[in-house]
Design a protein around this motif. Structure first.
Motif, PDB file in Angstrom:
ATOM      1  N   LEU A 180     -10.571   8.535   2.264  1.00 41.34           N
ATOM      2  CA  LEU A 180     -10.347   7.321   3.045  1.00 41.34           C
ATOM      3  C   LEU A 180     -11.555   6.976   3.902  1.00 41.34           C
ATOM      4  N   ASN A 181     -12.490   7.903   4.059  1.00 42.91           N
ATOM      5  CA  ASN A 181     -13.670   7.622   4.865  1.00 42.91           C
ATOM      6  C   ASN A 181     -14.545   6.567   4.223  1.00 42.91           C
ATOM      7  N   GLY A 182     -14.485   6.435   2.911  1.00 42.84           N
ATOM      8  CA  GLY A 182     -15.319   5.472   2.226  1.00 42.84           C
ATOM      9  C   GLY A 182     -14.795   4.052   2.297  1.00 42.84           C
ATOM     10  N   MET A 183     -13.610   3.857   2.851  1.00 36.27           N
ATOM     11  CA  MET A 183     -13.026   2.523   2.920  1.00 36.27           C
ATOM     12  C   MET A 183     -13.558   1.776   4.130  1.00 36.27           C
ATOM     13  N   GLY A 184     -13.832   0.497   3.939  1.00 31.18           N
ATOM     14  CA  GLY A 184     -14.236  -0.356   5.050  1.00 31.18           C
ATOM     15  C   GLY A 184     -12.995  -0.900   5.750  1.00 31.18           C
ATOM     16  N   TRP A 185     -13.224  -1.712   6.757  1.00 31.70           N
ATOM     17  CA  TRP A 185     -12.086  -2.220   7.523  1.00 31.70           C
ATOM     18  C   TRP A 185     -11.259  -3.194   6.700  1.00 31.70           C
ATOM     19  N   LYS A 186     -11.874  -3.933   5.790  1.00 32.41           N
ATOM     20  CA  LYS A 186     -11.116  -4.888   4.978  1.00 32.41           C
ATOM     21  C   LYS A 186     -10.166  -4.164   4.031  1.00 32.41           C
ATOM     22  N   GLU A 187     -10.660  -3.107   3.407  1.00 32.68           N
ATOM     23  CA  GLU A 187      -9.799  -2.349   2.498  1.00 32.68           C
ATOM     24  C   GLU A 187      -8.663  -1.672   3.252  1.00 32.68           C
ATOM     25  N   THR A 188      -8.937  -1.213   4.474  1.00 33.04           N
ATOM     26  CA  THR A 188      -7.902  -0.579   5.284  1.00 33.04           C
ATOM     27  C   THR A 188      -6.820  -1.590   5.661  1.00 33.04           C
ATOM     28  N   VAL A 189      -7.214  -2.805   6.032  1.00 31.07           N
ATOM     29  CA  VAL A 189      -6.247  -3.856   6.377  1.00 31.07           C
ATOM     30  C   VAL A 189      -5.396  -4.200   5.162  1.00 31.07           C
ATOM     31  N   VAL A 190      -6.017  -4.316   3.997  1.00 31.47           N
ATOM     32  CA  VAL A 190      -5.270  -4.619   2.773  1.00 31.47           C
ATOM     33  C   VAL A 190      -4.274  -3.504   2.470  1.00 31.47           C
ATOM     34  N   LEU A 191      -4.695  -2.252   2.621  1.00 32.82           N
ATOM     35  CA  LEU A 191      -3.792  -1.125   2.378  1.00 32.82           C
ATOM     36  C   LEU A 191      -2.592  -1.162   3.326  1.00 32.82           C
ATOM     37  N   VAL A 192      -2.834  -1.424   4.594  1.00 34.91           N
ATOM     38  CA  VAL A 192      -1.743  -1.496   5.571  1.00 34.91           C
ATOM     39  C   VAL A 192      -0.804  -2.649   5.235  1.00 34.91           C
ATOM     40  N   LEU A 193      -1.348  -3.791   4.866  1.00 37.91           N
ATOM     41  CA  LEU A 193      -0.505  -4.934   4.506  1.00 37.91           C
ATOM     42  C   LEU A 193       0.346  -4.641   3.269  1.00 37.91           C
ATOM     43  N   VAL A 194      -0.247  -4.021   2.277  1.00 35.21           N
ATOM     44  CA  VAL A 194       0.513  -3.678   1.061  1.00 35.21           C
ATOM     45  C   VAL A 194       1.633  -2.710   1.389  1.00 35.21           C
ATOM     46  N   LEU A 195       1.357  -1.716   2.204  1.00 38.34           N
ATOM     47  CA  LEU A 195       2.407  -0.770   2.598  1.00 38.34           C
ATOM     48  C   LEU A 195       3.516  -1.470   3.396  1.00 38.34           C
ATOM     49  N   PHE A 196       3.138  -2.355   4.302  1.00 32.27           N
ATOM     50  CA  PHE A 196       4.114  -3.076   5.115  1.00 32.27           C
ATOM     51  C   PHE A 196       4.978  -3.993   4.250  1.00 32.27           C
ATOM     52  N   ILE A 197       4.353  -4.731   3.347  1.00 33.14           N
ATOM     53  CA  ILE A 197       5.108  -5.625   2.459  1.00 33.14           C
ATOM     54  C   ILE A 197       6.012  -4.815   1.532  1.00 33.14           C
ATOM     55  N   GLY A 198       5.532  -3.682   1.076  1.00 35.65           N
ATOM     56  CA  GLY A 198       6.363  -2.801   0.247  1.00 35.65           C
ATOM     57  C   GLY A 198       7.572  -2.278   1.013  1.00 35.65           C
ATOM     58  N   TYR A 199       7.387  -1.936   2.262  1.00 35.54           N
ATOM     59  CA  TYR A 199       8.499  -1.455   3.086  1.00 35.54           C
ATOM     60  C   TYR A 199       9.532  -2.565   3.304  1.00 35.54           C
ATOM     61  N   ILE A 200       9.070  -3.765   3.608  1.00 30.80           N
ATOM     62  CA  ILE A 200       9.983  -4.900   3.808  1.00 30.80           C
ATOM     63  C   ILE A 200      10.762  -5.185   2.524  1.00 30.80           C
ATOM     64  N   THR A 201      10.077  -5.174   1.390  1.00 29.29           N
ATOM     65  CA  THR A 201      10.740  -5.404   0.100  1.00 29.29           C
ATOM     66  C   THR A 201      11.777  -4.329  -0.179  1.00 29.29           C
ATOM     67  N   TYR A 202      11.445  -3.097   0.102  1.00 33.33           N
ATOM     68  CA  TYR A 202      12.388  -1.976  -0.093  1.00 33.33           C
ATOM     69  C   TYR A 202      13.637  -2.171   0.775  1.00 33.33           C
ATOM     70  N   LYS A 203      13.425  -2.541   2.025  1.00 32.15           N
ATOM     71  CA  LYS A 203      14.567  -2.729   2.938  1.00 32.15           C
ATOM     72  C   LYS A 203      15.440  -3.907   2.484  1.00 32.15           C
ATOM     73  N   LEU A 204      14.860  -4.983   1.965  1.00 31.23           N
ATOM     74  CA  LEU A 204      15.635  -6.133   1.512  1.00 31.23           C
ATOM     75  C   LEU A 204      16.489  -5.815   0.288  1.00 31.23           C
ATOM     76  N   PHE A 205      15.940  -5.096  -0.663  1.00 33.16           N
ATOM     77  CA  PHE A 205      16.640  -4.849  -1.918  1.00 33.16           C
ATOM     78  C   PHE A 205      17.497  -3.597  -1.941  1.00 33.16           C
ATOM     79  N   PHE A 206      17.197  -2.612  -1.103  1.00 37.95           N
ATOM     80  CA  PHE A 206      17.931  -1.350  -1.195  1.00 37.95           C
ATOM     81  C   PHE A 206      18.703  -1.017   0.062  1.00 37.95           C
TER      82      PHE A 206
END
Length: 68
Positions: A41-67
């Protein structure tokens, strides 16, 4: 001066690296194991880190809505 005997910086680094590997093989093995278990994870820049956090957050919201 004889240019054949002159060592380039790349050659010097490679020679020193090979000498260190030969003299301390278990240390370099330990470094490789530690590097492999900690991830890269040290090789990731701030943009990639923000994208990763957003994907995880959207995945969590989707999981909560459907399950839930």
């Amino acid at each position: 001066m004889d240019s054949k005997n002159k060592e380039t910086p790349e050659e010097k680094r490679e020679r020193l690296k090979q000498t260190e590997l030969k003299n301390n093989a278990t240390g370099s093995l330990n470094d490789g194991i530690n590097r492999g278990t900690s991830g890269n994870l040290n090789g990731m820049g701030w943009k990639e880190t923000v994208v990763l956090v957003l994907v995880l957050f959207i995945g969590y919201i989707t999981y909560k809505l459907f399950f839930s």
